[in-house]
Design an enzyme around this catalytic site. Structure first.
Site, PDB file in Angstrom:
ATOM      1  N   HIS A 123       0.826  -1.231   0.000  1.00  0.00           N
ATOM      2  CA  HIS A 123       0.000   0.000   0.000  1.00  0.00           C
ATOM      3  C   HIS A 123       0.854   1.273   0.000  1.00  0.00           C
ATOM      4  CE1 HIS A 123      -3.640  -2.269   0.543  1.00  0.00           C
ATOM      5  NE2 HIS A 123      -3.305  -2.717   1.737  1.00  0.00           N
ATOM      6  N   ASP A 160      -2.711 -10.722  -1.922  1.00  0.00           N
ATOM      7  CA  ASP A 160      -3.245 -10.170  -0.671  1.00  0.00           C
ATOM      8  C   ASP A 160      -4.717  -9.803  -0.914  1.00  0.00           C
ATOM      9  OD1 ASP A 160      -2.045  -8.643   2.031  1.00  0.00           O
ATOM     10  OD2 ASP A 160      -3.821  -7.666   1.188  1.00  0.00           O
ATOM     11  N   HIS A 162      -6.298  -7.304  -0.097  1.00  0.00           N
ATOM     12  CA  HIS A 162      -6.452  -5.885  -0.420  1.00  0.00           C
ATOM     13  C   HIS A 162      -5.716  -5.550  -1.723  1.00  0.00           C
ATOM     14  CE1 HIS A 162      -6.689  -6.163   4.066  1.00  0.00           C
ATOM     15  NE2 HIS A 162      -7.760  -5.415   3.848  1.00  0.00           N
ATOM     16  N   ASP A 247      -4.473 -12.743   3.946  1.00  0.00           N
ATOM     17  CA  ASP A 247      -5.724 -12.250   4.530  1.00  0.00           C
ATOM     18  C   ASP A 247      -6.957 -12.556   3.680  1.00  0.00           C
ATOM     19  OD1 ASP A 247      -4.634 -10.466   2.715  1.00  0.00           O
ATOM     20  OD2 ASP A 247      -4.574  -8.764   4.087  1.00  0.00           O
TER      21      ASP A 247
HETATM   22 ZN   LIG Z   1      -4.021  -7.091   3.052  1.00  0.00          ZN
END
Ligand SMILES: [Zn+2]
Length: 310
Positions: A123, A160, A162, A247
């Site tokens: 990120h 991931d 996200h 995740d």
């Molecule tokens: Zn994540």
């Protein structure tokens, strides 16, 4: 041949109570990997990550990050990025472990590296911290492979849960880095629509696979087999990198997907096979998220077994 890269500085980024991205995540994973007698490189001291970090991140951001830590600030840029006295060193430990892994992977064929570090990186933007991330670890490894090892094409698969906004933005205008992300959508951080396909020379070198909340092994398998693996075959990277977040696991407290432990082993096998096809078996995976502490060592072990460690 498998090797795990980490650095003790990664544990020095402390977390406030209740913060999911905490040192215990990594400690639990490392304890398990050591117990399983995997080949470990426990220090990244001496790896030179600075050129790649400075090529990707704004120098003013780096100075601001360092100053904030030295001043004792509690946060950097967002409520998701708490600082502690060890955060600056931890971020560099993570980036340097990624570079050490890149050096090793570039040094021979059939090498699978796993970079077990924190804080995570996907990120982190060019000029700001975001979503637990400070420096783009996997991006730093990719840039280092291009600049230092003369690789002309590398690919990054980000599984991931996200979207890897930071990695995407760092490379979206370039054709030498293929970025493929599978992620829950709509979800944090809000980016990652299928219409985001790269810009200019990078047009088509960004591939987003937004998946509905609740998606499980079959939806991921269809995305891998239908899009991810054919795209890797077409692009034929010289090194394959992975942003390995855990995740999307069905028990993860932050993610909303229903992926099984066996799926991570399968993804590892598929990526290993893709790396064998064009990259001489060179696969470099970097730990991103994954917050179900009791499950994390099993999930990472399953992925590593799939990727060819044992
Ligand atoms: Zn994540």
């Amino acid at each position: 041949m498998e090797r795990i890269f980490t650095d003790p500085r990664c544990l020095e980024h402390a977390a406030p109570p209740g913060y999911p991205e905490r040192p215990e995540r990594l400690r639990a994973i490392l304890d398990r990997l050591r117990r399983d007698r995997r080949q470990m490189v426990e220090s990244a001291a001496g790896a030179d990550a600075r050129p790649a970090v400075e090529a990707l991140h704004d120098r003013r951001y780096l100075a601001r990050f360092q100053r904030a830590v030295e001043r004792g600030d509690g946060l950097l840029d967002s409520a998701d990025n708490p600082l502690s006295p060890g955060t600056w060193a931890a971020a560099w430990g993570a980036a340097e472990a990624a570079v050490a892994a890149a050096d090793w992977v570039a040094g021979g064929e059939d090498r699978q590296a796993f970079v077990a570090v924190r804080p995570p990186g996907h990120h982190a933007e060019r000029d700001h911290a975001m979503g637990f991330c400070f420096l783009g670890n996997v991006a730093v490894a990719a840039q280092h492979l291009i600049d230092r090892h003369g690789k002309r094409k590398v690919a990054i698969v980000d599984f991931d849960v996200h979207h890897g906004n930071g990695t995407q933005h760092l490379f979206e205008s370039r054709g030498d880095v293929l970025f493929i992300s599978l992620h829950q959508y709509p979800f944090y951080p809000g980016t990652g629509a299928a219409s985001e396909r790269g810009r200019g020379a990078g047009e088509g070198a960004t591939i987003n696979l937004p998946l509905a909340a609740g998606s499980g092994d079959e939806v991921y398998a269809a995305a891998f087999e239908g899009t991810v693996l054919p795209a890797l075959e077409r692009f034929a990277p010289e090194v394959l990198l992975a942003s390995a977040g855990f995740d999307a696991w069905r028990g993860d407290p932050l993610g909303g997907m229903s992926v099984s432990e066996e799926a991570f082993a399968r993804w590892g096998r598929w990526l290993r096979r893709a790396a064998a096809a064009s990259a001489g078996g060179r696969l470099l995976s970097v730990l991103e998220g994954g917050y179900d502490l009791p499950a994390m060592p099993d999930l990472v072990s399953a992925y590593l077994d799939g990727a060819g460690g044992v």
